[in-house]
Design an enzyme around this catalytic site. Structure first.
Site, mmCIF file in Angstrom:
data_model
loop_
_atom_site.group_PDB
_atom_site.id
_atom_site.type_symbol
_atom_site.label_atom_id
_atom_site.label_comp_id
_atom_site.label_asym_id
_atom_site.label_seq_id
_atom_site.Cartn_x
_atom_site.Cartn_y
_atom_site.Cartn_z
ATOM 1 C CG HIS A 73 -0.496 0.349 2.488
ATOM 2 N ND1 HIS A 73 -0.141 -0.587 3.433
ATOM 3 C CD2 HIS A 73 -0.263 1.551 3.060
ATOM 4 C CE1 HIS A 73 0.274 0.032 4.524
ATOM 5 N NE2 HIS A 73 0.219 1.315 4.330
ATOM 6 C CG ASP A 118 0.003 -3.922 2.692
ATOM 7 O OD1 ASP A 118 0.586 -3.499 1.671
ATOM 8 O OD2 ASP A 118 -0.500 -3.182 3.550
ATOM 9 C CB SER A 214 2.809 1.646 6.413
ATOM 10 O OG SER A 214 1.605 1.425 7.047
HETATM 11 N N1 ARG Z 1 -1.281 1.837 7.641
HETATM 12 C C1 ARG Z 1 -0.357 2.645 8.377
HETATM 13 C C2 ARG Z 1 0.583 3.367 7.431
HETATM 14 O O1 ARG Z 1 0.279 3.466 6.269
HETATM 15 C C3 ARG Z 1 0.395 1.855 9.417
HETATM 16 C C4 ARG Z 1 -0.510 1.509 10.488
HETATM 17 C C5 ARG Z 1 0.062 0.732 11.591
HETATM 18 N N2 ARG Z 1 -0.911 0.898 12.626
HETATM 19 C C6 ARG Z 1 -0.839 0.338 13.811
HETATM 20 N N3 ARG Z 1 -1.752 0.638 14.667
HETATM 21 N N4 ARG Z 1 0.131 -0.468 14.122
HETATM 22 O O2 ARG Z 1 1.559 3.979 7.830
#
Ligand code: ARG
Length: 260
Positions: A73, A118, A214
């Site tokens: 992503h 992902d 992420s």
């Molecule tokens: N989807 C998030 C990003 O794009 C990362 C999320 C991780 N979240 C968590 N609560 N560990 O950076």
């Protein structure tokens, strides 16, 4: 008797509310990753910042002199001409070197909506020169055990609402592994449809990865065991951070790196 009970209840309520108030004074709220500490790039020389249009968007980990592992992503439908990778830096916006990107590949089973598989590999346009602050990390060959200690690093939000933006200097936090089957169970808030078979979870009280982390590395015994994928909010009770289980996708990583 009834009167005595009521007084006791009132006293207990007072204790409850006063301790609840002082347990969470606004002045000592989460300052880092969420609940973490500063980490020198010398102690995580595999950590990189994936940048799009000269801005940090995600973390990543160095696999070889020209391959970076990150989350699908993070790169999904981004033009390689806009992408760069910062290596060897303590800050996401300065230091180290900025390397242009040649190409990337996303896992064939990646599901954009449900965030299954992902994972992506990014090939750099020029080879890295390894140093004290730039080095690859090995891949875990077995999934980390339930309850084992792991760490996750990145420049992501230091609290869920991200009021202070990305962390200026690299942060790290220690967490404990929750196996997929336990993480998908009714013990936590997600359920079986959301925690895919290739996912693993990690959590600790008031500690978590968060937005902007992420694609970054979850490290177990100095090997890459996970990739930061998603979570509901950050550091919420009952909602662990969810990671791609690297040991499960080890063969995909090795084969795809060879053909990218
Ligand atoms: N989807 C998030 C990003 O794009 C990362 C999320 C991780 N979240 C968590 N609560 N560990 O950076």
């Amino acid at each position: 008797m009834a009167r005595h009970f009521m007084l006791t209840s009132v006293a207990l309520l007072l204790i409850f509310f006063s301790s609840g108030g002082s347990a969470n004074p606004p002045s000592v709220r989460n300052e880092r990753i969420v609940g973490g500490n500063e980490l020198s790039i010398y102690n995580a020389p595999w950590q990189v910042s994936i940048q799009v249009s000269a801005r940090h968007v995600c973390g990543g980990a160095i696999y070889s002199k020209d391959i970076i592992i990150t989350a699908a992503h993070c790169v999904d439908s981004t033009s390689v001409t806009l992408m760069k990778v910062r290596v060897g830096a303590n800050h996401h916006n300065s230091g180290g070197s900025l390397i242009p990107v040649a190409s990337y590949t996303i896992h064939e089973q990646y599901n954009q909506k449900l965030k299954y598989y992902d994972i992506a590999l990014v090939r750099l346009a020029t080879q890295l020169t390894y140093s004290i602050s730039v080095k690859a990390i090995g891949l875990a060959s077995v999934s980390p055990k339930a309850g084992s200690d792991v760490s996750v690093s990145g420049w992501g939000f230091t609290e869920e609402n991200g009021a202070t933006g990305f962390a200026n200097s690299l942060q790290v936090v220690q967490l404990q592994i929750i196996e997929r089957n336990e993480c998908a169970s009714a013990k936590y808030g997600y359920g079986w449809d959301f925690v895919g078979e290739e996912m693993i979870c990690a959590a600790a009280d008031n500690k978590d990865s968060c937005t902007g982390d992420s694609g970054g590395p979850l490290v177990s015994d100095r090997l890459l065991a996970g990739i930061v994928a998603w979570g509901f909010g950050c550091a919420r009770a009952n909602y662990p951070g969810v990671y791609v289980d690297v040991a499960m996708l080890r063969t995909w990583i090795i084969n795809s790196a060879n053909s990218l």
